[in-house]
Design an enzyme around this catalytic site. Structure first.
Site, PDB file in Angstrom:
ATOM      1  N   GLY A 236       0.860  -1.248   0.021  1.00 50.09           N
ATOM      2  CA  GLY A 236       0.090  -0.073  -0.128  1.00 50.09           C
ATOM      3  C   GLY A 236       0.913   1.320   0.104  1.00 50.09           C
ATOM      4  O   GLY A 236       2.055   1.153  -0.048  1.00 50.09           O
ATOM      5  N   ALA A 308       0.675  -1.779   8.960  1.00 55.88           N
ATOM      6  CA  ALA A 308       0.045  -0.826   8.160  1.00 55.88           C
ATOM      7  C   ALA A 308      -1.180  -1.282   7.394  1.00 55.88           C
ATOM      8  O   ALA A 308      -1.658  -0.606   6.600  1.00 55.88           O
ATOM      9  CB  ALA A 308       0.968  -0.148   7.119  1.00 55.88           C
ATOM     10  N   SER A 351      -2.404   4.205  12.507  1.00 53.84           N
ATOM     11  CA  SER A 351      -3.823   4.517  12.726  1.00 53.84           C
ATOM     12  C   SER A 351      -4.290   5.551  11.900  1.00 53.84           C
ATOM     13  O   SER A 351      -3.582   5.960  10.947  1.00 53.84           O
ATOM     14  CB  SER A 351      -4.017   4.403  14.176  1.00 53.84           C
ATOM     15  OG  SER A 351      -5.530   4.394  14.355  1.00 53.84           O
ATOM     16  N   LYS A 354      -9.476   9.227  11.940  1.00 53.38           N
ATOM     17  CA  LYS A 354     -10.879   9.001  11.908  1.00 53.38           C
ATOM     18  C   LYS A 354     -11.247   8.132  12.889  1.00 53.38           C
ATOM     19  O   LYS A 354     -12.588   7.720  13.257  1.00 53.38           O
ATOM     20  CB  LYS A 354     -11.135   8.171  10.456  1.00 53.38           C
ATOM     21  CG  LYS A 354     -11.043   8.970   9.258  1.00 53.38           C
ATOM     22  CD  LYS A 354     -11.439   8.334   7.957  1.00 53.38           C
ATOM     23  CE  LYS A 354     -11.272   9.353   6.781  1.00 53.38           C
ATOM     24  NZ  LYS A 354     -10.138  10.114   6.554  1.00 53.38           N
ATOM     25  N   GLY A 396      -1.661  11.859  -2.222  1.00 54.63           N
ATOM     26  CA  GLY A 396      -1.220  10.602  -3.379  1.00 54.63           C
ATOM     27  C   GLY A 396      -1.321   9.329  -3.020  1.00 54.63           C
ATOM     28  O   GLY A 396      -0.936   8.410  -3.753  1.00 54.63           O
ATOM     29  N   SER A 397      -1.961   9.109  -1.787  1.00 57.17           N
ATOM     30  CA  SER A 397      -2.238   7.536  -1.451  1.00 57.17           C
ATOM     31  C   SER A 397      -3.325   7.213  -2.187  1.00 57.17           C
ATOM     32  O   SER A 397      -3.977   7.910  -2.967  1.00 57.17           O
ATOM     33  CB  SER A 397      -2.535   7.381  -0.080  1.00 57.17           C
ATOM     34  OG  SER A 397      -3.725   8.271   0.400  1.00 57.17           O
ATOM     35  N   GLU A 489     -19.509   9.928   6.883  1.00 56.28           N
ATOM     36  CA  GLU A 489     -18.393  11.003   6.707  1.00 56.28           C
ATOM     37  C   GLU A 489     -18.863  12.233   7.862  1.00 56.28           C
ATOM     38  O   GLU A 489     -20.083  12.374   8.017  1.00 56.28           O
ATOM     39  CB  GLU A 489     -18.449  11.464   5.279  1.00 56.28           C
ATOM     40  CG  GLU A 489     -17.232  12.174   4.945  1.00 56.28           C
ATOM     41  CD  GLU A 489     -17.226  12.545   3.358  1.00 56.28           C
ATOM     42  OE1 GLU A 489     -16.064  12.500   2.991  1.00 56.28           O
ATOM     43  OE2 GLU A 489     -18.353  12.709   2.728  1.00 56.28           O
TER      44      GLU A 489
END
Length: 573
Positions: A236, A308, A351, A354, A396-397, A489
């Site tokens: 990832g 991760a 983590s 959120k 950019g992830s 959200e």
């Protein structure tokens, strides 16, 4: 001329080196004729040539040959420019310092590049009447007041060495005038194409970057040198950057676990080429599979585990809560218990902000994972240091907002935003991973590290800037649509819970959050209950138990809001 090969140079590329060859050839001629004159005077009693004529011919020949070359060169340059100028980008270079002049010279002397120097921009007011390299210097005030600058320029070129506020100021001025904004890197970041070949459009990431955290590289290196390291979610965005940074610290082996086959394969090809001397092990596995993980811990006896791996997309998890239980909670539980069992020195969990006062299943599942990891710190016979890092959105992830906006802009819009007031924290991938490595080094166990991420950014402002940087006008060329908040959200993210306090560390931008904790026996029982509910595919019971583990979890714009209002009996009537 034959001796000094003055005829051998290509005239349109003449330089001062050719000028010196002309001087040497003409000078040699002068000295030979002066010698002949001297001999003639000694033998015949009179010189062959008049001395003033010799010096006059010397200067005239130099002037004519140099003038011919320079004139030919300039005519050729003008001819080439006239052919290509219509397709070239007319650039105004910001600044009149040495680096700006070097950039301008590089543009002038690279006719094959798609750029043409059109002038300079300066904040100084004492250079209004001056010329630089034959081009006008525009004062910033003059630049701001003028309404016809598009007749002179197509783009403004800024330098990477500028401060962020200065860069933002010039960008805002240029975009307001309808000009493109280009960026030239510092000397050590040039590509093979040199200065001009390294010029690229300014990206939104350039404006969001902050000064990176200074990590104590020696301590980090000693923690990893010749050690066995495990990175889950290694294919990832965050995991792969952790692997890249750890690979530079010379560990004995890096075991990379991920369930995504293609990204893991691509990472393998990249790492084997980039770090040919580093020992890697690429494992295709799901962290919810305890037996698969146990074999890895038994074989490699890890010193540090970087965890991760996680499901992270809020709307998808809101529709599939049991999957978040299996991976975000169950997978974390597997890794943490194995780390304790096999005496791993440090377990570092990645983590998210959120997890703070969560309004969605994804954030609540990460908070539950935090609580489980923290509870193990003081469990009997534990020698592992369990450490958590918590940060916001990563530029950019995979699946993040900036690549999403870029794709929408490339398609001609519209750019979709959930709410006009929504804000988020941002950081770069390398910056996030430096935080993870530093936390793994400085942690004593049981901490949740949070990062001073600066001021949050309004997503609407971000979208408008990206549209302008792409050369369009918001709501004219590219429409902005508001589609409403997605399930789970919220308008803003937090880094600290309401009940937490922060403790400073020796890094001014890294703090420790003292969040409420749970006893291991309590959280372990609840985690077993929620896993059984997930296996039974009981969504409501899954989220009900999750709200018991994380009492501050209040669903927002979600099907699970009913659980915050009624009891379990009422739900199942």
């Amino acid at each position: 001329m034959f001796l000094f090969r003055t005829y051998a140079g290509i005239i349109r590329y003449s330089t001062f080196f050719d000028f010196f060859k002309i001087i040497w050839s003409s000078g040699s001629t002068l000295f030979v004729l002066l010698g002949l004159n001297f001999i003639s005077e000694q033998v015949l009693g009179k010189p062959i040539y008049l001395y003033p004529a010799l010096f006059l011919i010397f200067f005239i020949s130099i002037f004519l040959m140099f003038f011919f070359r320079m004139t030919t060169r300039e005519l050729f340059s003008i001819l080439m420019d006239s052919k290509k100028s219509s397709s070239k980008i007319r650039i105004a270079v910001v600044g009149i310092e040495d680096e700006s002049v070097s950039l301008a010279n590089a543009i002038i002397h690279n006719p094959g590049q798609p750029y043409q120097l059109a002038g300079f921009l300066s904040a100084r007011s004492d250079s209004k009447k001056a010329m630089l390299l034959g081009h006008k210097i525009y004062n910033k005030r003059e630049f701001i007041k003028s309404d016809n600058l598009k007749k002179h320029f197509d783009a403004v070129l800024i330098k990477e060495i500028m401060s962020k506020p200065e860069m933002e100021e010039w960008m805002a001025v240029a975009l307001d005038k309808g000009l493109k904004v280009l960026k030239a890197p510092s000397g050590n970041k040039m590509t093979e194409g040199g200065i001009v070949g390294s010029i690229r459009p300014l990206k939104i990431e350039d404006l969001l970057n902050r000064a990176p955290i200074k990590i104590e590289s020696e301590e980090v290196r000693s923690r990893h040198f010749n050690k066995s390291i495990l990175v889950t979610g290694g294919a990832g965005s965050i995991g792969s950057e952790i692997v890249r940074q750890v690979a530079q610290l010379n560990p004995s082996i890096i075991v990379i676990v991920d369930q995504a086959e293609s990204p893991l394969h691509e990472l393998k090809l990249e790492l084997l080429e980039r770090f040919p001397n580093q020992n890697f092990k690429f494992v295709l596995a799901d962290i919810s599979n305890l037996h698969r993980l146990e074999k890895l811990f038994e074989n490699y006896r890890f010193s540090i585990v970087y965890h991760a791996a996680a499901y992270k997309h809020v709307p998808l998890i809101e529709d599939n809560p049991r999957e978040a239980i299996f991976v975000n909670i169950g997978g974390t539980k597997n890794l943490a218990l194995l780390s304790r069992q096999y005496n791993v020195n440090r377990f570092v969990m990645v983590s998210t902000d959120k997890a703070v006062n969560p309004t969605n299943v994804m954030g609540a599942s990460k908070r539950a994972a935090e609580l489980f990891v923290q509870s193990l710190q003081n469990s009997p016979d534990n020698t592992t240091k369990f450490i958590t890092t918590r940060f916001g959105n990563v530029l950019g992830s995979n699946g993040s907002v900036i690549p999403h906006f870029k794709r929408q802009i490339e398609k001609g819009g519209p750019v979709t935003i959930t709410h006009p007031e929504i804000i988020r924290y941002f950081m770069t991938i390398p910056e996030a991973c430096e935080l993870v490595l530093q936390a793994g080094t400085m942690g004593k166990g049981g901490e949740i590290y949070v990062f001073d991420m600066g001021r949050p950014i309004k997503i609407l402002d971000l979208a408008k800037r990206m549209i302008k940087l792409s050369g369009y006008t918001p709501d004219v060329d590219i429409k902005i649509d508001f589609i409403g908040l997605r399930p789970g959200e919220k308008l803003y993210e937090e880094l600290l819970t309401d009940n937490s306090t922060t403790i400073p560390t020796h890094h001014e931008k890294i703090m420790i959050s003292k969040d409420p904790v749970m006893e291991f026996e309590e959280v372990d029982i609840l985690c077993k209950q929620i896993m059984r509910a997930a296996i039974k595919k009981d969504k409501l019971q899954v989220v009900k138990i999750l709200k018991t583990i994380v009492p501050e979890f209040k669903s927002n714009n979600s099907q699970f809001e009913i659980l915050d209002e009624v009891s379990e009996e009422e739900v199942y009537q």
